[in-house]
Design an enzyme around this catalytic site. Sequence first.
Site, short mmCIF file in Angstrom:
data_model
loop_
_atom_site.label_atom_id
_atom_site.label_comp_id
_atom_site.label_asym_id
_atom_site.label_seq_id
_atom_site.Cartn_x
_atom_site.Cartn_y
_atom_site.Cartn_z
N ARG A 169 -20.23 -42.33 69.72
CA ARG A 169 -18.84 -42.16 69.79
C ARG A 169 -18.53 -41.10 70.75
NH1 ARG A 169 -13.37 -44.39 67.38
NH2 ARG A 169 -14.20 -42.98 65.27
N ASP A 450 -10.12 -41.68 57.76
CA ASP A 450 -10.20 -40.07 59.45
C ASP A 450 -8.63 -40.02 60.08
OD1 ASP A 450 -9.30 -42.51 60.64
OD2 ASP A 450 -11.48 -42.94 61.67
#
Length: 536
Positions: A169, A450
């Site tokens: 990613r 996150d």
Amino acid sequence: MDRHTLPNHEVKLSLQTVLTDEQADILSDEALGFVERLVQRFASRVPELLASREHRQLAIDAGSLPDFLPETAAIREGSWTIQNIPEDLQDRRVEITGPVDRKMVINALNADVKVFMADFEDSFAPAWDEVLAGQRNLRDAVNGTISYTQPQSGKHYQLDDDPAVLICRVRGLHLPEKHLLWQGEPIPGCLFDFALYFYHNYKQLLEKGSGPYFYLPKLQAHQEAAWWSDVFSYTEDEFGLPRGTIKATVLIETLPAVFEMDEILYSLKEHIVGLNCGRWDYIFSYIKTLRNHPDRILPDRQVVTMEKPFLNAYSRLLVRTCHRRGAFAMGGMAAFIPSKDPEQNAWVLNKIQTDKSLEANNGHDGTWVAHPGLAGTARAVFDEALGTRSNQLDISRSEDAPITAEHLLEPCEGERTEEGMRHNIRVAVQYIEAWISGNGCVPIYGLMEDAATAEISRASIWQWIKHGKALSNGEVVTKALFEQMLQEEMGVLKQELGSERYSSGRFDEAAVMMSQLTTSDELVNFLTLPGYEYLQ
């Protein structure tokens, strides 16, 4: 140690630092030449794409609501499908995500999962040394040479014989890479991440029957997907590869993007294999996009679950849209982490089972976990749902009633509580402190957090202040109340963490940043943009 700088006669990119021998191995002249060619062709379009986001947001701020695009109705009504899904991506029932730290890469690839999403984005703080080390770690993983020995214990980590499939990613379009300038401006971080991962790994990946696979985050419009398709196609032509060698999964984690899922699939149809429910960022985007709409304000983060009508509609529409086009519909993140307390751990596993059962029953082809210890529970749910199948592409949801814009924008019931607000403050400050210290993946109160967590926390309070919303105890949320709570919760954190940890960290800076983000007149788009200034 020898130091390396870019030879100016060979490339026009300007490097703002010096490289160690190890870094120069990753950032070789040939790799940099590829970065430069991508930047030269594609970087100038990124500001235009970001400006289009702002233009659309102004209309929503002025009172309009997001909706399906009338000008692309023909794409939504057409009978096209995506090109193909490679063999090693046919079964993605459980994926684990995490940053590109060396030990984490090994543990994730060895976990009881089908895919590891190696993250340069929301669970990663992109300090320069860590970005280059992450690329080296992934190259070594692809080559099968990665190993790690824990300095304190001497414990040794190495890859098992059959590791998970690797997907990288990259950073979102909005994040720059300030250590490389093109015409005096930082280059797009996503092009840098893409270029290095592709350049160093595509041959080895293809030789072992896999390929260069990517997750694309934070897209808001099909034009952004089309830009990525151009990047992929150019790269394939540059390296003499068949069209569709590069494959991507796009996260539908912004509210504007949910109205353009068909168009995003269509724009990337030679390269895309699926869409993913990035639920936490999606909740943040719901707040951010509808920030001026007082009737669309979310309650405490803890009660905004996938059972809520607007989120369940999003999940079901994603499944229906993807499967109609032959693409995977990936479920979202289970952020829980195992507990050493047996009773608490049983509660965690039950939460995972409930959450993943909802996704499997909606027709998702797989799901995400943040911790290897939860992979087995999530996998058992999907094993049962799939039976002998590798995926659920046969679940069309075509008999469902149409999902409308009203369903996707439906206001969310639930309380705003003082406890919830204080919890938001503590979580956000702890996450920001970790991020500006270089760590983007942080266990906080039993969850692997996150950036999305801190984004929801600070954006929720910002919106409550803007609209003068009251908490369940009757107290109106104001800047003054927030500042008072922030000061009080910093005291709580000092007590929880201990004065030594508190004083050795960057908690005072994190509190200042949290205050600025939450009390600013305009909602800051991403906390990682001001946060990036703290990183070397």
